[in-house]
Design an enzyme around this catalytic site. Sequence first.
Site, PDB file in Angstrom:
ATOM      1  N   ARG A   7       0.833  -1.222   0.000  1.00  0.00           N
ATOM      2  CA  ARG A   7       0.000   0.000   0.000  1.00  0.00           C
ATOM      3  C   ARG A   7       0.852   1.250   0.000  1.00  0.00           C
ATOM      4  O   ARG A   7       0.538   2.235  -0.679  1.00  0.00           O
ATOM      5  CB  ARG A   7      -0.864   0.045   1.262  1.00  0.00           C
ATOM      6  CG  ARG A   7      -2.008  -0.893   1.301  1.00  0.00           C
ATOM      7  CD  ARG A   7      -2.804  -0.663   2.547  1.00  0.00           C
ATOM      8  NE  ARG A   7      -2.106  -1.052   3.778  1.00  0.00           N
ATOM      9  CZ  ARG A   7      -2.202  -0.421   4.927  1.00  0.00           C
ATOM     10  NH1 ARG A   7      -2.942   0.662   5.036  1.00  0.00           N
ATOM     11  NH2 ARG A   7      -1.560  -0.857   5.989  1.00  0.00           N
ATOM     12  N   SER A  34      -5.677   4.486   4.544  1.00  0.00           N
ATOM     13  CA  SER A  34      -5.440   3.055   4.340  1.00  0.00           C
ATOM     14  C   SER A  34      -4.940   2.768   2.933  1.00  0.00           C
ATOM     15  O   SER A  34      -3.998   2.013   2.741  1.00  0.00           O
ATOM     16  CB  SER A  34      -6.738   2.257   4.546  1.00  0.00           C
ATOM     17  OG  SER A  34      -7.050   2.186   5.901  1.00  0.00           O
ATOM     18  N   GLU A  55     -19.019   5.295  -3.101  1.00  0.00           N
ATOM     19  CA  GLU A  55     -18.172   4.638  -4.105  1.00  0.00           C
ATOM     20  C   GLU A  55     -18.808   4.647  -5.489  1.00  0.00           C
ATOM     21  O   GLU A  55     -18.106   4.668  -6.504  1.00  0.00           O
ATOM     22  CB  GLU A  55     -17.890   3.186  -3.681  1.00  0.00           C
ATOM     23  CG  GLU A  55     -17.123   3.039  -2.360  1.00  0.00           C
ATOM     24  CD  GLU A  55     -17.992   3.236  -1.125  1.00  0.00           C
ATOM     25  OE1 GLU A  55     -19.233   3.334  -1.257  1.00  0.00           O
ATOM     26  OE2 GLU A  55     -17.441   3.311  -0.007  1.00  0.00           O
ATOM     27  N   PHE A  80     -15.437  -2.947  -1.738  1.00  0.00           N
ATOM     28  CA  PHE A  80     -16.339  -1.848  -2.117  1.00  0.00           C
ATOM     29  C   PHE A  80     -16.017  -1.335  -3.526  1.00  0.00           C
ATOM     30  O   PHE A  80     -16.911  -1.008  -4.305  1.00  0.00           O
ATOM     31  CB  PHE A  80     -16.236  -0.704  -1.107  1.00  0.00           C
ATOM     32  CG  PHE A  80     -16.401  -1.154   0.319  1.00  0.00           C
ATOM     33  CD1 PHE A  80     -17.492  -1.932   0.690  1.00  0.00           C
ATOM     34  CD2 PHE A  80     -15.466  -0.817   1.289  1.00  0.00           C
ATOM     35  CE1 PHE A  80     -17.654  -2.360   1.993  1.00  0.00           C
ATOM     36  CE2 PHE A  80     -15.615  -1.255   2.596  1.00  0.00           C
ATOM     37  CZ  PHE A  80     -16.708  -2.015   2.959  1.00  0.00           C
ATOM     38  N   ASP A 114     -11.505  -6.915  10.288  1.00  0.00           N
ATOM     39  CA  ASP A 114     -12.834  -6.365   9.990  1.00  0.00           C
ATOM     40  C   ASP A 114     -13.860  -7.406   9.557  1.00  0.00           C
ATOM     41  O   ASP A 114     -15.056  -7.111   9.484  1.00  0.00           O
ATOM     42  CB  ASP A 114     -12.731  -5.250   8.941  1.00  0.00           C
ATOM     43  CG  ASP A 114     -12.264  -3.946   9.579  1.00  0.00           C
ATOM     44  OD1 ASP A 114     -12.546  -3.740  10.771  1.00  0.00           O
ATOM     45  OD2 ASP A 114     -11.630  -3.130   8.876  1.00  0.00           O
ATOM     46  N   ARG A 164      -3.084  -5.489   2.086  1.00  0.00           N
ATOM     47  CA  ARG A 164      -2.963  -4.505   3.155  1.00  0.00           C
ATOM     48  C   ARG A 164      -1.660  -4.655   3.952  1.00  0.00           C
ATOM     49  O   ARG A 164      -1.171  -3.698   4.557  1.00  0.00           O
ATOM     50  CB  ARG A 164      -4.147  -4.701   4.110  1.00  0.00           C
ATOM     51  CG  ARG A 164      -4.245  -3.690   5.221  1.00  0.00           C
ATOM     52  CD  ARG A 164      -5.436  -4.016   6.120  1.00  0.00           C
ATOM     53  NE  ARG A 164      -5.566  -3.019   7.170  1.00  0.00           N
ATOM     54  CZ  ARG A 164      -6.163  -1.852   7.028  1.00  0.00           C
ATOM     55  NH1 ARG A 164      -6.700  -1.538   5.875  1.00  0.00           N
ATOM     56  NH2 ARG A 164      -6.236  -0.998   8.032  1.00  0.00           N
TER      57      ARG A 164
END
Lengths: 310, 278
Positions: A7, A34, A55, A80, A114, A164
């Site tokens: 990232r 993020s 989005e 998303f 999450d 991530r």
Amino acid sequence: MKELNPRVVYGETLRSLGEKDQRVVALEADLGGSTMSCLFERAFPDRFFEMGIAEQNMASFAAGLAIEGKIPFIHSFAVFASGRAYDQIRQGICIGNVNVKIVGSSSGLSDFGDGATHQSIEDTALMCSLPNMTVLEPMDAAETEKIVEAAYRHQGPVYIRINRNDLPILYPEDHDFVIGEPVVIREGTDLVVFASGVMVSKAVSAANQLAEMGFSLKVVNVSSLKPLNAERVKELANGVQGIITAQEHSQLGGLASIITSIFKGDGRPIETIGVADRFGQSAKSYEDLLQHYGLTEEEIVASAQRILRR
Amino acid sequence: MEQLIKELESRARTLRYRIVKMIGPEEKGHLGGSCSIADVVTALYFHKMRHDPKQPKLRTRDRFLLSKGHAALVQYAALAECGYFPLSELDTLKELGSRLQGHPDMMKLPGVEANTGSLGQGLSIASGMAAALKLDGLDSKVYCVVGDGEMAEGQIWEAAMAASFYKLDNLVAILDRNGLQATGRIQERFNTNPVREKWESFGWHVLEIDGHDFAQIIEALDTADQVQGKPVMIIANTVKGKGIPFAEGVASFHNGTMTQEQFARACQLLEAEECEGR
């Protein structure tokens, strides 16, 4: 092995593209800290659009920017970016072959804490099924840089899956990423594993284990999920006894499906490693989740042994 | 002004005639929503917009998008009348391989700016285009027609927020408020009213007109040029199927079928009016 965060390298690469080319713009749905689009925002606030947690509008708005000649990169979590905005990507971006780059960050199970709502094990299937779409999944931070640059040069929609977490650096330094081309990471003669993303480093570890047992596993990085040079894939499997696929994705519609369809009628055994037809869940660590869903080097070794025992 | 209005009225009749001919008898077609916005579309293509059919991608042109993409017929008629492509091509509507798709396709037809038809998305695309034009310092306008049935789409309100947050005063949306969705009256089926208050509270400069009165249409479009710091919403109160007596205000003509007799009657009426107008 040296580890780096894809990232962070993504954000730095986007920023340097922004320096080079005024047409590059970035859109974000409130996850800039993020996805690391925050680095672009800091450098080029006038070419950064915070779109709020919306989005769908972000995807269509980016289509409008691209139609007018900008090169928009849109950002969200992979689930998303690909799922919430699927229809907008299909209708406004892909049908018109519009030059929007969709960055699906925290892909796969990599947002371990999450849970199912934020994990993305269906995005490859969704994005690969769209005509005109290019789908890329870097295996480490070094390849992320190359892939983002290639996506920028490519004229047309691109979806990029970005992990991530820190990943071991495996990418050969002198290598240039080419869309469509699978790359051999480690030579081998008995079996071949076609892997992408985090599973490439697992495959290399598996190859080390198998070598100790006296077997030779070739590791191929399939970071270009679509398009994919099928002839080259077949060539890379020449002479081996069997084929393994490994992706941090549902078995349905991901690398497992892609490679299996290439070897249709081949006759040699194929083992596929991926998430069985089920959702993710929360865990305290990324490794715990990968273990739970069988996305491990042990699973690759076991698959290899199943083929070799036949 | 009177002369201009007469000319535009004649143009609008021609567009409606082309729409009826494109659909033909005993075939389904989006007659109602194409005719309700025909006068606004006429005013834009034949009076207000800066555009050149010979250079459809000219950077300095004004842009036109149908967020309610199913009204494509009226845009096709306008583009053909302007000379973007031969009038004879209108006969190929929806044929296999035709550039005239059921919904507008930017890849196929010159003059189409984006792929629309999945409702709720065109206004977002138009907003992105307006933002790009601002980044490039161009003074072109982006005109975007939205349907009142389409206002039920959540993305419309995402776009409404974004366009006002980014102060896109080069964006002019026109609401084709014909009061009907495919299955009946909007007030009864799924009420998207009140309209004016919604757009005002989302930070838009709102004008309201009779969408079939050219003097009002022209005045509203000119007023929109003066607005600064806000996107503009022109609520055009219209009649679905306007100009085709048997289709006026009839929901089933949203994507309806004309009988042979109705088709002949519509052609006769529009041709006769056309002669009268000249």
